[in-house]
Design a protein around this motif. Structure first.
Motif, PDB file in Angstrom:
ATOM      1  N   THR A   1       0.856  -1.181   0.000  1.00 22.37           N
ATOM      2  CA  THR A   1       0.000   0.000   0.000  1.00 22.37           C
ATOM      3  C   THR A   1       0.891   1.229   0.000  1.00 22.37           C
ATOM      4  O   THR A   1       1.717   1.407   0.901  1.00 22.37           O
ATOM      5  CB  THR A   1      -0.916   0.029   1.232  1.00 22.37           C
ATOM      6  OG1 THR A   1      -1.761  -1.130   1.204  1.00 22.37           O
ATOM      7  CG2 THR A   1      -1.788   1.277   1.211  1.00 22.37           C
ATOM      8  N   THR A   2       0.757   2.060  -1.039  1.00 25.63           N
ATOM      9  CA  THR A   2       1.539   3.283  -1.143  1.00 25.63           C
ATOM     10  C   THR A   2       0.618   4.483  -0.945  1.00 25.63           C
ATOM     11  O   THR A   2      -0.598   4.344  -0.819  1.00 25.63           O
ATOM     12  CB  THR A   2       2.226   3.391  -2.512  1.00 25.63           C
ATOM     13  OG1 THR A   2       1.240   3.743  -3.512  1.00 25.63           O
ATOM     14  CG2 THR A   2       2.890   2.080  -2.903  1.00 25.63           C
TER      15      THR A   2
ATOM     16  N   GLN B   1      -0.317   6.350  -3.066  1.00 26.60           N
ATOM     17  CA  GLN B   1      -1.166   6.470  -4.248  1.00 26.60           C
ATOM     18  C   GLN B   1      -2.164   5.330  -4.374  1.00 26.60           C
ATOM     19  O   GLN B   1      -2.936   5.286  -5.332  1.00 26.60           O
ATOM     20  CB  GLN B   1      -0.294   6.528  -5.507  1.00 26.60           C
ATOM     21  CG  GLN B   1       0.715   7.661  -5.508  1.00 26.60           C
ATOM     22  CD  GLN B   1       0.064   9.015  -5.365  1.00 26.60           C
ATOM     23  OE1 GLN B   1      -0.923   9.319  -6.023  1.00 26.60           O
ATOM     24  NE2 GLN B   1       0.621   9.849  -4.489  1.00 26.60           N
TER      25      GLN B   1
ATOM     26  N   ARG C   1      -0.749  -1.553  -4.515  1.00 28.43           N
ATOM     27  CA  ARG C   1       0.069  -1.970  -5.653  1.00 28.43           C
ATOM     28  C   ARG C   1       0.354  -3.464  -5.542  1.00 28.43           C
ATOM     29  O   ARG C   1       0.717  -3.951  -4.470  1.00 28.43           O
ATOM     30  CB  ARG C   1       1.396  -1.190  -5.686  1.00 28.43           C
ATOM     31  CG  ARG C   1       1.217   0.307  -5.881  1.00 28.43           C
ATOM     32  CD  ARG C   1       0.738   0.636  -7.279  1.00 28.43           C
ATOM     33  NE  ARG C   1       0.557   2.059  -7.490  1.00 28.43           N
ATOM     34  CZ  ARG C   1      -0.626   2.684  -7.466  1.00 28.43           C
ATOM     35  NH1 ARG C   1      -1.736   1.992  -7.236  1.00 28.43           N
ATOM     36  NH2 ARG C   1      -0.706   3.980  -7.671  1.00 28.43           N
TER      37      ARG C   1
ATOM     38  N   LEU D   1       4.333   0.711 -10.850  1.00 29.03           N
ATOM     39  CA  LEU D   1       3.960   1.893 -10.084  1.00 29.03           C
ATOM     40  C   LEU D   1       3.203   2.870 -10.984  1.00 29.03           C
ATOM     41  O   LEU D   1       2.831   2.529 -12.104  1.00 29.03           O
ATOM     42  CB  LEU D   1       5.211   2.532  -9.488  1.00 29.03           C
ATOM     43  CG  LEU D   1       6.064   1.594  -8.612  1.00 29.03           C
ATOM     44  CD1 LEU D   1       7.344   2.272  -8.180  1.00 29.03           C
ATOM     45  CD2 LEU D   1       5.274   1.097  -7.414  1.00 29.03           C
TER      46      LEU D   1
ATOM     47  N   GLN E   1       8.340   8.147  -4.673  1.00 27.44           N
ATOM     48  CA  GLN E   1       7.809   8.006  -3.318  1.00 27.44           C
ATOM     49  C   GLN E   1       7.153   6.639  -3.131  1.00 27.44           C
ATOM     50  O   GLN E   1       7.264   6.020  -2.064  1.00 27.44           O
ATOM     51  CB  GLN E   1       6.799   9.117  -3.036  1.00 27.44           C
ATOM     52  CG  GLN E   1       6.193   9.068  -1.635  1.00 27.44           C
ATOM     53  CD  GLN E   1       7.216   9.260  -0.539  1.00 27.44           C
ATOM     54  OE1 GLN E   1       7.928  10.271  -0.512  1.00 27.44           O
ATOM     55  NE2 GLN E   1       7.335   8.287   0.354  1.00 27.44           N
ATOM     56  N   GLU E   2       6.483   6.150  -4.168  1.00 26.89           N
ATOM     57  CA  GLU E   2       5.871   4.822  -4.071  1.00 26.89           C
ATOM     58  C   GLU E   2       6.924   3.753  -3.822  1.00 26.89           C
ATOM     59  O   GLU E   2       6.722   2.835  -3.023  1.00 26.89           O
ATOM     60  CB  GLU E   2       5.100   4.513  -5.354  1.00 26.89           C
ATOM     61  CG  GLU E   2       3.769   5.225  -5.469  1.00 26.89           C
ATOM     62  CD  GLU E   2       2.967   4.696  -6.636  1.00 26.89           C
ATOM     63  OE1 GLU E   2       2.023   3.924  -6.387  1.00 26.89           O
ATOM     64  OE2 GLU E   2       3.270   5.041  -7.793  1.00 26.89           O
TER      65      GLU E   2
ATOM     66  N   ASP F   1       7.932   3.934  -0.279  1.00 23.89           N
ATOM     67  CA  ASP F   1       6.902   3.331   0.573  1.00 23.89           C
ATOM     68  C   ASP F   1       7.030   1.805   0.585  1.00 23.89           C
ATOM     69  O   ASP F   1       6.928   1.163   1.642  1.00 23.89           O
ATOM     70  CB  ASP F   1       5.512   3.719   0.078  1.00 23.89           C
ATOM     71  CG  ASP F   1       5.205   5.200   0.231  1.00 23.89           C
ATOM     72  OD1 ASP F   1       5.919   5.879   0.992  1.00 23.89           O
ATOM     73  OD2 ASP F   1       4.249   5.676  -0.419  1.00 23.89           O
ATOM     74  N   ILE F   2       7.248   1.238  -0.576  1.00 22.78           N
ATOM     75  CA  ILE F   2       7.336  -0.225  -0.693  1.00 22.78           C
ATOM     76  C   ILE F   2       8.577  -0.748   0.020  1.00 22.78           C
ATOM     77  O   ILE F   2       8.520  -1.755   0.741  1.00 22.78           O
ATOM     78  CB  ILE F   2       7.327  -0.623  -2.181  1.00 22.78           C
ATOM     79  CG1 ILE F   2       5.931  -0.400  -2.759  1.00 22.78           C
ATOM     80  CG2 ILE F   2       7.763  -2.075  -2.365  1.00 22.78           C
ATOM     81  CD1 ILE F   2       5.868  -0.511  -4.267  1.00 22.78           C
TER      82      ILE F   2
ATOM     83  N   GLN G   1       7.936  -0.763   3.686  1.00 24.50           N
ATOM     84  CA  GLN G   1       7.057  -1.845   4.121  1.00 24.50           C
ATOM     85  C   GLN G   1       7.780  -3.188   4.128  1.00 24.50           C
ATOM     86  O   GLN G   1       7.535  -4.023   5.003  1.00 24.50           O
ATOM     87  CB  GLN G   1       5.822  -1.902   3.222  1.00 24.50           C
ATOM     88  CG  GLN G   1       4.865  -0.738   3.468  1.00 24.50           C
ATOM     89  CD  GLN G   1       3.686  -0.721   2.516  1.00 24.50           C
ATOM     90  OE1 GLN G   1       3.076  -1.752   2.270  1.00 24.50           O
ATOM     91  NE2 GLN G   1       3.370   0.450   1.983  1.00 24.50           N
TER      92      GLN G   1
END
Length: 731
Positions: A479-480, A482, A485, A543, A569-570, A573-574, A577
Motif C-alpha cells: 500500500t503506497t 497512491q 500496488r 507503479l 515516493q511509491e 513506501d514499498i 514496508q
C-alpha cells in the motif's frame, strides 16, 4: 501513447561486431585481476574486460542462462495447416538468426537453408502459395523492391524487381496477400505520398498524403487483396534520435499537444486522424472514410479487415485530459478501445473491456469469420482473448458479447509471434514467464470455447535454460500513498516465503507507460531471471504510469506534475514496508533498471540517500533539461506539464544530475558510448558522486546504443552486476 523514448529496445539494428566477446561468456574468466577501483570511468571496447573469474558452477549457469533463444513466427500457415516459418536467434546476437520450418503436428524444426540467404528485410508475414512454395516482398540493400518466390523442396527461387525509374526515396508499407498490389510511401520535403502500386501493370494510385507529424499504420488487407484499410495517426517528433541544439521547438504541434495547449480545431492529430478503406473491385476505389472529428472525436490507432473485406475493426484512443490543462492531448492518450464497422460506415459493436484499455500494448484482429482475437496487458500478465461476433450484426446497444480469456498461465504473450489459421480454429503464439523460458504454444479455439482446450507446447528450444533456471515467484501486495500496488517477488528456488532479511533488488521497466508483466529475462537491463539465479531476489511492482491497471494509474505521472516524485515516493513506501515486514533491511536493498528504469534508480538514490544500499542505473535519463532541448521534448512536456523555459525548477527537481550531490549510495553505472541519452551526462553524474567520496564506477561500452541488449557485452555486464550487488547487499 506512442513508443516511449526511455524504453528497452528490441535489439533490432544492433551490430554483431561484438561476437568475439561471446567466446568465454563471462568475459575472459580465466584471467585473474583486481576489481576496478571505485571512482573510475572504464571504457569497455572489443577486447572486453579482465574480470576475476566466477566459480565454475556460477560460470556454467551464467553461460546457459544468457544463451536463451528467441523464437519469432515469420509466416502464415501453409494451406494444409501444418507448417510455419520461424526464426530462432540468441538474445545476445539477434542478427545471427537461424530459420526453420516448424511442423505444427509434431513440433519438429527443420532447417530452412534456402531462406537463410535470401531473407533480408521482408514485409511480414511470409505467405505460402502452396504447401511447398513461399512468397514475400522486401527492399534489398540497393534500393529496389523485390518479390521473391521460393520452393523449399527444389530450393529454386525467382525474383521480380520493382523500382522507380526516376529518383525518389520511399519504403514498402505492405503487400496484398495475393501479391496483386502493394502500398508504398514516397518521402517528400513537407509531406509524404502513399501510393498503391498494381501488378503487373505497375500503375499506381495515390491514396493519401501525410502532413508533417502524422504517421501511417501498416496497411490492413482483405484475404484476396481487393480491399485495404489505411490509418493515419499521430507520430513522434521527426528526427527524434538526431541530437542537435536546434531540435526542440515550443511551437511544434507535438509539444503543444503534449502541453494541452492546442485547440482541437488546430490540432493535426485530431483533424487528420482518419481511416480510409479502398475497394479496388469498384470503379471508385474509396469505399469508406472515417474521420475522428466526424465520428466521436477519438483518434484512430489501427485497423484490421475481415477476410471477406466486409467488416472493419478499428482501434481508437481516448485522449488524455490532464487536470489543469486547457485541451486534451491526442498524441499521448490515456486509454484505448475497439469498434467494429461495416463498409457502409455503420458501427456494429464497441469493445471496451479492461484488458484492452492499454494504449500501447493492446491490439486485435479477425479470427476466422465469426470471432476476433485480442491481446493486451491486464495487471501482471499479457494474455490472449477471444470475442464472439455472433451478436456483432445487431445494433451496438443490444450487443451482449463478452471478451473470453484463453486459459493461459501467468506470463506474457509475444505480440510479434501470434498467427492463426484462416478459419480461426488454431492459434500459435510465443509465450514466456519467470518460470517458463520463451517457447511457442498452440491452442484449439473451438475446444477452448467448449471448456476442453488447453495450450500445447510446440517447441523446447530453451529446455537447457529451463533446467538451469532455479527460481520461485510469489505474488506480493503493498500500500503506497497512491493506493494499493500488486507485484511479484522472484527468489532463488527453495527460498522461504515470506522472505526473512534477504537482499532484494527493486527493478523498474523502461518507459514510462509500458507494462511490467511476468516474462522470462536474463539481461542486465531486465534481470528477472539473472539475479535470483545467483542468490539475489528481484522485486517487480508496477507503479504510477504503468499500463495494465487502467487509465487513472497510467496517467498519474502527468497529473499534478508528479513525474519524478510520486513514482519515486511509491518505491520508498514499498521498501519501507518490506523492512517493516522483516523481508529485508536497509543494508540489503538495491535498485536497478534501464532507460526510464535507470532514471528511476538514479532519482530514488538522489531523493532517498539512506534508503538503498546499492544502485545500478543503466542507459539512464539523468538530465531532463538537456533531454527536452535535444531529444524527447514532447514526452517531457506531457509528463511535466510545462517547458524548461517556464518551469526550470521543475525540470531540475526531476533530474538526478542536479540532485546527485545528495547521493550516498554505492553506484554502478552502465552506459553506451553511442546512446542517444548522452554519455557525457552520465560522466558528469558519475563525477558528482565521486567528488563526495561515494563508491561509483561508470562502465562506458564502446559502440553500443541505448542499452546492452543484443550486444556481446551482456556476459561481462552480468558478472559486474552480480558481483556488485553481492558486494553491497550482504546476507
Amino acid at each position: 501513447m506512442n513508443r516511449r523514448f526511455f524504453k528497452l529496445p528490441t535489439g533490432a539494428g544492433k551490430k554483431a561486431a561484438w561476437r568475439s566477446l561471446s567466446l568465454g561468456l563471462v568475459g575472459a574468466a580465466a584471467l585473474v585481476t583486481a576489481a576496478p577501483a571505485p571512482g573510475e570511468i572504464i571504457s569497455v571496447g572489443l577486447d572486453g574486460l579482465d574480470l576475476p573469474p566466477m566459480t565454475e558452477a556460477d560460470q556454467a549457469r551464467l553461460e546457459t542462462l544468457l544463451n536463451v533463444q528467441q523464437l519469432d513466427v515469420l509466416s502464415t500457415f501453409s494451406p494444409d495447416r501444418t507448417t510455419l516459418v520461424v526464426a530462432v536467434s540468441s538474445r545476445m546476437f539477434p542478427e545471427e538468426r537461424r530459420l526453420h520450418f516448424l511442423n505444427i503436428r509434431t513440433g519438429e524444426l527443420s532447417d530452412a537453408l534456402a531462406l537463410e540467404y535470401d531473407l533480408i528485410s521482408p514485409d511480414l508475414p511470409l505467405r505460402w502459395i502452396d504447401n511447398d512454395t513461399l512468397r514475400y516482398v522486401q527492399q534489398d540493400a540497393y534500393g529496389p523492391w523485390e518479390i521473391i518466390t521460393l520452393n523449399r523442396e527444389t530450393e529454386i527461387a525467382s525474383r521480380t524487381r520493382v523500382y522507380p525509374t526516376q529518383p525518389e526515396d520511399g519504403e514498402v508499407l505492405g503487400m496484398a496477400p495475393d501479391f496483386s498490389k502493394f502500398a508504398v510511401r514516397v518521402y517528400g520535403e513537407t509531406e509524404d505520398i502513399i501510393y498503391i502500386v498494381f501488378l503487373p501493370s505497375l500503375r499506381r494510385l495515390e491514396v493519401a498524403r501525410l502532413p508533417e507529424n502524422l504517421e501511417i499504420r501498416s496497411p490492413a488487407w482483405s484475404a484476396n487483396g481487393s480491399q485495404v484499410a489505411l490509418v493515419m495517426a499521430s507520430g513522434e517528433e521527426r528526427r527524434l534520435y538526431d541530437r542537435t541544439p536546434n531540435a526542440a521547438s515550443l511551437v511544434n504541434p507535438v509539444v503543444q499537444d503534449a502541453l494541452g495547449r492546442l485547440d482541437p480545431g488546430d490540432n493535426p492529430f485530431y483533424q487528420h486522424s482518419t481511416v480510409r478503406v479502398f475497394d479496388f473491385s469498384r470503379p471508385e476505389p474509396l469505399r469508406l472514410e472515417l474521420a475522428a472529428s466526424a465520428h466521436g472525436g477519438d483518434p484512430f490507432a489501427g485497423a484490421s479487415l475481415s477476410a471477406d473485406g466486409r467488416r472493419l475493426l478499428v482501434k481508437r484512443y481516448r485522449p488524455s485530459l490532464v487536470v489543469g490543462r486547457s485541451y486534451p492531448s491526442y498524441a499521448f492518450p490515456e486509454s484505448a478501445y475497439f469498434e467494429l464497422y461495416d463498409l457502409e460506415g455503420t458501427r456494429l459493436d464497441t469493445i471496451a473491456a479492461d484488458p484492452l484499455r492499454g494504449p500501447t500494448e493492446s491490439a486485435g484482429q479477425f479470427l476466422g469469420d465469426d470471432r476476433l482475437l485480442f491481446w493486451g496487458a491486464e495487471g501482471l500478465n499479457r494474455h490472449l482473448y477471444v470475442y464472439d461476433l455472433s451478436d456483432g450484426q445487431r445494433p451496438v446497444s443490444e450487443s451482449q458479447s463478452t471478451l473470453i480469456p484463453l486459459p493461459l498461465p501467468l506470463g506474457s504473450v509475444d505480440p510479434g509471434s501470434i498467427v492463426a489459421t484462416e478459419n480461426g480454429n488454431t492459434i500459435v503464439y510465443g509465450f514466456s514467464s519467470v518460470t517458463q523460458p520463451p517457447e511457442l504454444f498452440t491452442i484449439d479455439v473451438a475446444a477452448m470455447l467448449a471448456g476442453e482446450g488447453t495450450p500445447r507446447s510446440l517447441t523446447a528450444i530453451n529446455a537447457a535454460v529451463a533446467e538451469s533456471n532455479r527460481v520461485r515467484v510469489d505474488a506480493v501486495n503493498f500500500t503506497t500513498g497512491q493506493g494499493d500496488r500488486q507485484g511479484f517477488l522472484i527468489q532463488p528456488a527453495g527460498s522461504p516465503f515470506p522472505p526473512q532479511r534477504i537482499p532484494i533488488v527493486l527493478w523498474q521497466q523502461g518507459g514510462p507507460g509500458f507494462s511490467m508483466t511476468h516474462e522470462f529475462a536474463t539481461e542486465v537491463e531486465m534481470p528477472l531471471n539473472l539475479l535470483p539465479n545467483f542468490g539475489l531476489a528481484v522485486l517487480v511492482v508496477p507503479l504510477s504510469g504503468r499500463e495494465g491497471f487502467g487509465p487513472e494509474l497510467y496517467s498519474a505521472l502527468a497529473d499534478g506534475q508528479n513525474f519524478g516524485h510520486i513514482d519515486i515516493q511509491e518505491g520508498a513506501d514499498i521498501i519501507g514496508q518490506m523492512i517493516q515486514r522483516g523481508w529485508t533491511t536497509t543494508a540489503q536493498v538495491g535498485v536497478t533498471g534501464c532507460s526510464y528504469g535507470g532514471y528511476y534508480a538514479a532519482q530514488l538514490i538522489a531523493q532517498f540517500p539512506q534508503l538503498v544500499a546499492a544502485a545500478n542505473p543503466q542507459c539512464s535519463l539523468l538530465d531532463t533539461l538537456t533531454e527536452w532541448q535535444l531529444g524527447y521534448s514532447s514526452l517531457l512536456s506531457y509528463l511535466v506539464g510545462q517547458t524548461p523555459m517556464e518551469a526550470p525548477s521543475s525540470y531540475i527537481q526531476a533530474s538526478p544530475l542536479y540532485n546527485a550531490e545528495a547521493i550516498r549510495t554505492p553506484t554502478l553505472l552502465f552506459h553506451g558510448s553511442d546512446d542517444f541519452l548522452q554519455v557525457d551526462v552520465a560522466r558528469n553524474f558519475h563525477d558528482v558522486i565521486d567528488l563526495a567520496d561515494i563508491p561509483v564506477t561508470l562502465y562506458e561500452f564502446e559502440g553500443v546504443g541505448h542499452s546492452l541488449y543484443g550486444s556481446g557485452y551482456q556476459p561481462q555486464a552480468a558478472q559486474l552486476q552480480i558481483e556488485f550487488f553481492r558486494q553491497y547487499l550482504r546476507p
